[in-house]
Design a protein around this motif. Structure first.
Motif, mmCIF file in Angstrom:
data_model
loop_
_atom_site.group_PDB
_atom_site.id
_atom_site.type_symbol
_atom_site.label_atom_id
_atom_site.label_comp_id
_atom_site.label_asym_id
_atom_site.label_seq_id
_atom_site.Cartn_x
_atom_site.Cartn_y
_atom_site.Cartn_z
ATOM 1 N N GLU A 1 0.826 4.310 -2.811
ATOM 2 C CA GLU A 1 0.587 5.705 -2.430
ATOM 3 C C GLU A 1 1.762 6.589 -2.850
ATOM 4 N N VAL B 1 0.836 -1.201 0.000
ATOM 5 C CA VAL B 1 0.000 0.000 0.000
ATOM 6 C C VAL B 1 0.871 1.252 0.000
ATOM 7 N N ASP B 2 1.929 1.260 0.803
ATOM 8 C CA ASP B 2 2.828 2.421 0.873
ATOM 9 C C ASP B 2 3.444 2.709 -0.499
ATOM 10 N N THR C 1 -4.423 -7.540 -0.775
ATOM 11 C CA THR C 1 -3.904 -6.501 0.121
ATOM 12 C C THR C 1 -4.354 -5.113 -0.330
ATOM 13 N N LEU C 2 -4.255 -4.846 -1.622
ATOM 14 C CA LEU C 2 -4.595 -3.516 -2.126
ATOM 15 C C LEU C 2 -6.094 -3.242 -2.059
ATOM 16 N N ARG D 1 -7.575 -1.298 0.702
ATOM 17 C CA ARG D 1 -7.359 0.164 0.718
ATOM 18 C C ARG D 1 -8.104 0.867 -0.415
ATOM 19 N N TRP D 2 -8.193 0.230 -1.589
ATOM 20 C CA TRP D 2 -8.835 0.837 -2.745
ATOM 21 C C TRP D 2 -9.846 -0.121 -3.363
#
Length: 351
Positions: A197, A193-194, A234-235, A238-239
């Motif tokens: 971003e 995720v980092d 995983t992504l 977040r999205w």
């Protein structure tokens, strides 16, 4: 490693100026050109820290030789040349290489597309020259944003240089800008995720690569590989991820992040091979043509290029290109029990 004689191949498709079509109907438009096997990093998944056996300098293709091959390839329908390594920015004449390749035109008069994959360490210094020379697109490798982890992964303390290179690329007109990371279990899978971003903040597309059996030490372990499904899982926490249609021959499948405009890509060579649409050939720094990243067969152009008094060299280069394409298999067979890892590591093959 076997090196076929193109004169022994049968039923090669076409001749000089015709498209490079393999026996499975794939038209080849992309040539990856490795400029050197040397690198300024020692990434654990690519090469050992010490004891590397480098290609003899006398075997490395000159700029004239690279341009000669590329000119024939462009006449045969290759429209994109991607410069790789090792680390291509270690090549002292890199600006001249880009400039001369960018001057090549397709049969319809349009310029070819010049792209590069780099670790970014010398990018801030060289980017103005490269863009003036005709570079159009960049892929930059960045597996982690954490200093200690970067040092451990690459065995070099150069994260600041890479970040400076990415910042310079983000401030340039080169688009699309892509950032590449090899996803590794218990190494950087907590940064997915980092990294996305970070890419979005730099107007870049993050692309995660499934770790492949291409390390020089042959220590690849499937259990250490983070799969495409795991990456997307995983992504998606977040999205909202929406598949982007129309992938074509691109190695990365892409997803819109929360409806766009930004995207994330995954190159799933192991769990979701895209061999059926592959349009790529590779040229190693020492003049070997390869029709697949995982091929165990190479097609040697060096004797053709360096034979004194040859008046038919261009036709021979064309025949070698066609022989290489003709010998391309349907897929890489990573998931087959009979799969053999290439003798060369990734740095010597060229990405």
């Amino acid at each position: 490693m076997p090196r076929p004689d193109p004169r022994s191949s049968h039923a090669l498709a076409g001749g000089p100026g015709d498209p490079l079509v393999d026996t499975h109907g794939r038209v080849h438009r992309d040539l990856r050109i490795s400029l050197t096997d040397r690198c300024s990093l020692r990434c654990t998944y690519c090469m050992p820290e010490q004891g590397n056996e480098w290609l003899a300098r006398s075997s490395i293709l000159s700029t004239d030789e690279i341009v000669r091959i590329a000119t024939v390839a462009a006449a045969d329908g290759i429209t994109t040349f991607r410069l790789t390594g090792g680390e291509p920015l270690l090549r002292t004449d890199i600006g001249d290489v880009v400039r001369r390749l960018a001057a090549i035109t397709a049969p319809d008069g349009r310029p070819v597309d010049i792209a590069m994959t780099t670790n970014g360490i010398r990018l801030r210094e060289l980017l103005p020259e490269l863009t003036d020379a005709g570079l159009r697109r960049l892929n930059i490798s960045i597996d982690t944003l954490r200093r200690a982890r970067f040092h451990e992964l690459t065995r070099r303390d150069r994260l600041d240089d890479v970040l400076d290179g990415i910042a310079a690329a983000a401030a340039s007109a080169l688009r699309p800008l892509k950032l590449n990371a090899v996803a590794m279990r218990d190494v950087n899978d907590d940064e997915l995720v980092d990294l996305v971003e970070f890419a979005v903040a730099h107007d870049a597309q993050m692309r995660f690569i499934e770790q492949m059996p291409l390390d020089a030490g042959h220590t690849w372990d499937r259990a250490r590989m983070v799969t495409q499904d795991e990456i997307l899982g995983t992504l998606s926490a977040r999205w909202s991820l929406t598949p982007v249609p129309g992938r074509g021959g691109a190695p990365a499948a892409r997803w819109l992040l929360d409806g766009g405009p930004h995207t994330v890509g995954v190159i799933a060579s192991v769990t979701a091979p895209f061999c059926g649409d592959c349009d790529r050939l590779r040229l190693t720094a020492d003049g070997q043509l390869r029709n697949c990243l995982f091929s165990t067969t190479e097609y040697d152009l060096l004797p053709i290029l360096r034979r004194a008094g040859s008046g038919d060299g261009e036709e021979e280069i064309d025949r070698m290109l066609r022989s290489c394409v003709h010998g391309k298999l349907p897929g890489h067979a990573i998931n087959d029990p009979s799969f053999l890892q290439p003798a060369r590591g990734m740095n010597a093959i060229g990405g």
